[in-house]
Design an enzyme around this catalytic site. Sequence first.
Site, short mmCIF file in Angstrom:
data_model
loop_
_atom_site.label_atom_id
_atom_site.label_comp_id
_atom_site.label_asym_id
_atom_site.label_seq_id
_atom_site.Cartn_x
_atom_site.Cartn_y
_atom_site.Cartn_z
N THR A 6 0.80 -1.22 0.00
CA THR A 6 0.00 0.00 0.00
C THR A 6 0.84 1.28 0.00
O THR A 6 1.99 1.29 0.47
CB THR A 6 -0.91 0.01 1.25
N ASP A 7 0.24 2.35 -0.49
CA ASP A 7 0.84 3.68 -0.40
C ASP A 7 0.91 4.18 1.04
O ASP A 7 1.67 5.10 1.35
CB ASP A 7 0.04 4.68 -1.25
N TYR A 55 -2.42 0.25 10.01
CA TYR A 55 -2.51 -0.43 8.71
C TYR A 55 -1.20 -0.30 7.95
O TYR A 55 -0.65 -1.30 7.44
CB TYR A 55 -3.66 0.17 7.90
N LYS A 66 1.37 -3.41 7.10
CA LYS A 66 1.68 -3.72 5.70
C LYS A 66 3.17 -3.63 5.44
O LYS A 66 3.73 -4.45 4.69
CB LYS A 66 0.91 -2.77 4.77
N TRP A 69 -5.55 3.32 -3.24
CA TRP A 69 -6.95 3.72 -3.42
C TRP A 69 -7.70 2.77 -4.38
O TRP A 69 -8.35 3.20 -5.33
CB TRP A 69 -7.03 5.16 -3.94
#
Length: 220
Positions: free
Chosen positions: A29-30, A53, A57, A78
């Site tokens: 994830t970003d 989160y 990750k 997203w």
Amino acid sequence: MRSPVNAEGPQLLALEAKKIGVPLIHFSTDYVFDGSKNIPYVESDSPNPLNAYGRTKLAGEEAIRNSGADHLIFRTSWVYATHGRNFLLTILRLATEREELKIVDDQTGAPTCARDLAESTVKVLARAIGRTQEPIAFSNFNGIYHATAAGHTTWYEFAKAILEEAARAPRNLSWLTAATNGRPIIAKRVLPISTRSFGLPARRPAYSVLPTRACFRSSA
């Protein structure tokens, strides 16, 4: 803190992949970044997650890298789709319940369609496999890659675009009918608000745009 699924799951998969000699494909994830930059984050930028989160990750990424298994880690952002639980479907549902929607406008990222992500991933894997005579040998491709749609926007602008597209969509579009439960969209206004005003329980990066390689590019 208990070891979360986002960290333990990838670790176990990576160890098993190493044991049986197959590569592991993982999506991250970003949110591993803190959003303090105002230009896109590249793969070599140091992560600094703001919330649980992002931290878990990142722990998953590190577990895979430390496992010794061949791997490709794709960081994306997203993600939305016409099924499941995501921002697209949430906005459509809320638009059938409220005349006014208040959406955060101070977080910037790249909405990425799940189908585009899947198709691009398949292309990347086919290219990697095709470069060698071995059945599967990813050792030259191990690493982290950013994989998002091109461009960037805010949640507020994304919400407006969703409703504009929904207004133009055919009325018999099956996924749209399912998303709205067959009810009409009554939202008349989309108002921008700050993250602080929205009162999100977890901190989120204000800017988490990731540049993506040409093989992943599609419109946001």
